[in-house]
Design a protein around this motif. Sequence first.
Motif, mmCIF file in Angstrom:
data_model
loop_
_atom_site.group_PDB
_atom_site.id
_atom_site.type_symbol
_atom_site.label_atom_id
_atom_site.label_comp_id
_atom_site.label_asym_id
_atom_site.label_seq_id
_atom_site.Cartn_x
_atom_site.Cartn_y
_atom_site.Cartn_z
ATOM 1 N N UNK A 109 0.806 -1.219 0.000
ATOM 2 C CA UNK A 109 0.000 0.000 0.000
ATOM 3 C C UNK A 109 0.843 1.274 0.000
ATOM 4 N N UNK A 110 2.152 1.127 -0.196
ATOM 5 C CA UNK A 110 3.057 2.281 -0.171
ATOM 6 C C UNK A 110 2.642 3.391 -1.135
ATOM 7 N N UNK A 111 2.263 3.076 -2.395
ATOM 8 C CA UNK A 111 1.905 4.173 -3.312
ATOM 9 C C UNK A 111 0.749 5.042 -2.823
ATOM 10 N N UNK A 112 -0.134 4.471 -2.002
ATOM 11 C CA UNK A 112 -1.231 5.260 -1.463
ATOM 12 C C UNK A 112 -0.917 5.913 -0.136
ATOM 13 N N UNK A 113 0.186 5.512 0.496
ATOM 14 C CA UNK A 113 0.551 6.022 1.819
ATOM 15 C C UNK A 113 1.547 7.174 1.759
ATOM 16 N N UNK A 114 2.394 7.186 0.734
ATOM 17 C CA UNK A 114 3.488 8.153 0.671
ATOM 18 C C UNK A 114 3.485 8.861 -0.678
ATOM 19 N N UNK A 115 3.888 10.132 -0.708
ATOM 20 C CA UNK A 115 4.087 10.813 -2.000
ATOM 21 C C UNK A 115 5.212 10.130 -2.775
ATOM 22 N N UNK A 116 5.248 10.351 -4.068
ATOM 23 C CA UNK A 116 6.303 9.788 -4.898
ATOM 24 C C UNK A 116 7.618 10.564 -4.685
ATOM 25 N N UNK A 117 8.741 9.835 -4.748
ATOM 26 C CA UNK A 117 10.090 10.427 -4.775
ATOM 27 C C UNK A 117 10.387 11.306 -3.558
ATOM 28 N N UNK A 118 10.263 10.729 -2.352
ATOM 29 C CA UNK A 118 10.521 11.502 -1.135
ATOM 30 C C UNK A 118 11.733 11.003 -0.353
ATOM 31 N N UNK A 119 12.321 9.873 -0.752
ATOM 32 C CA UNK A 119 13.455 9.312 -0.015
ATOM 33 C C UNK A 119 14.702 9.264 -0.900
ATOM 34 N N UNK A 120 15.851 9.496 -0.266
ATOM 35 C CA UNK A 120 17.134 9.402 -0.963
ATOM 36 C C UNK A 120 17.584 7.954 -1.115
ATOM 37 N N UNK A 121 17.167 7.104 -0.193
ATOM 38 C CA UNK A 121 17.584 5.704 -0.222
ATOM 39 C C UNK A 121 16.500 4.834 0.410
ATOM 40 N N UNK A 122 16.429 3.603 -0.068
ATOM 41 C CA UNK A 122 15.525 2.591 0.485
ATOM 42 C C UNK A 122 16.350 1.344 0.747
ATOM 43 N N UNK A 123 16.076 0.673 1.856
ATOM 44 C CA UNK A 123 16.704 -0.611 2.163
ATOM 45 C C UNK A 123 15.611 -1.642 2.402
ATOM 46 N N UNK A 124 15.967 -2.914 2.223
ATOM 47 C CA UNK A 124 14.996 -3.976 2.501
ATOM 48 C C UNK A 124 15.711 -5.314 2.658
ATOM 49 N N UNK A 125 15.328 -6.034 3.694
ATOM 50 C CA UNK A 125 15.711 -7.434 3.889
ATOM 51 C C UNK A 125 14.422 -8.233 3.693
ATOM 52 N N UNK A 126 14.063 -8.551 2.438
ATOM 53 C CA UNK A 126 12.728 -9.080 2.145
ATOM 54 C C UNK A 126 12.619 -10.570 2.424
ATOM 55 N N UNK A 127 11.396 -11.102 2.377
ATOM 56 C CA UNK A 127 11.254 -12.563 2.441
ATOM 57 C C UNK A 127 12.014 -13.204 1.281
ATOM 58 N N UNK A 128 12.713 -14.295 1.558
ATOM 59 C CA UNK A 128 13.553 -14.931 0.552
ATOM 60 C C UNK A 128 12.835 -16.008 -0.270
ATOM 61 N N UNK A 129 11.803 -16.613 0.317
ATOM 62 C CA UNK A 129 11.267 -17.860 -0.236
ATOM 63 C C UNK A 129 9.893 -17.629 -0.830
ATOM 64 N N UNK A 130 9.704 -18.087 -2.057
ATOM 65 C CA UNK A 130 8.410 -17.970 -2.711
ATOM 66 C C UNK A 130 7.436 -19.003 -2.170
ATOM 67 N N UNK A 131 6.151 -18.615 -2.092
ATOM 68 C CA UNK A 131 5.094 -19.573 -1.773
ATOM 69 C C UNK A 131 5.099 -20.027 -0.336
ATOM 70 N N UNK A 132 4.183 -20.932 -0.024
ATOM 71 C CA UNK A 132 3.982 -21.408 1.351
ATOM 72 C C UNK A 132 4.011 -22.927 1.423
ATOM 73 N N UNK A 133 4.576 -23.570 0.414
ATOM 74 C CA UNK A 133 4.586 -25.028 0.383
ATOM 75 C C UNK A 133 5.252 -25.600 1.628
#
Length: 248
Positions: A109-133
Amino acid sequence: MEEDQLIREGERIDDLEVNGFRIIQNPSFFCFGMDAVLLANFAGTRRKDRVMDLGTGTGIIPLLLTAKGKCTSCDGLELQEPVAEMAGRSVKLNHAEDRCRILPGDIREVPGMFPRAVYDAVTCNPPYIKGTSGLHNDATAYNIARHEIMVSWEDVVRAAAHLLKPGGSFALVHKPFRLPELIQTLKEYRLEPKRMQLVQPYAGKEPNMVLLEAVQGGGPQLTVLPTLVVYEDDGSYTRQILDVYGKP
C-alpha cells in the motif's frame, strides 16, 4: 521513559555495540540475523540521506544506520503491528525519536501512503522464499519474515521505485539463486543494479547471500565487490566480518 517501562514480558534487550545503541527483541517473533547487519554495512547511504527501510521487523536496520551516522533520518515500515510497536520502543530506548520512526503499514500500500520520490535511499531485507509449500500456521511472525506470504518481490520493488528520488539507491540482501529474477524486476522498474557482493559461509563454499544495490534511473554498469567470507575453517569469524561488527 525508563528502561523497565519499555520492556515487556518475554522480551530482552541486546547491545548492538555501535555508539551505545541497543534493541528490544522477543524470541517469539523473528529476531534479526547477520543478513540485516551486513545490509546496514553494505548500504551506500550518506549522512544527509533520508532513508526508508521496508519490512523493518525489529527496526534493526534503521537503528544501525542511525547509530552509524549513515542517514539524517530513517523510517521503518512494518506490517505486523506488535512487531512495529516493539521496534518503536527500541527507538525510544535509544532516545532516537528525532532521527528514526517506525511506521505501521503494508508494503503493498506504499503508493497510497506516501508521496512519490521523497526518499534518498531505500533498504529492505525481504522474504527470501516464494510460496507457502510445506508451511503450517502460515501467518506466524517468522514465516511472514522469511516467506512471500504477505508481500512479493515485485511488491517490494514497486514500493522502492515509488519512494525513491531520481538517482536514489535501493539496497537489499537476498538469496543468490533468485538473482536473475531480482535483476529483471529491478530493471522493469528502472532500478539499475550498480553494486553487488556475494557472501560465502566458508571459503570455497557456495555463496548463500547476495547484497545488491540499484540506482533509480542509473546507467547499465555493475560493480562486483570481492566476495565476503563469514567463517574461518575453525568456525571463528573472518577479519572481514569482525570489521563489519566493529570488533578488534
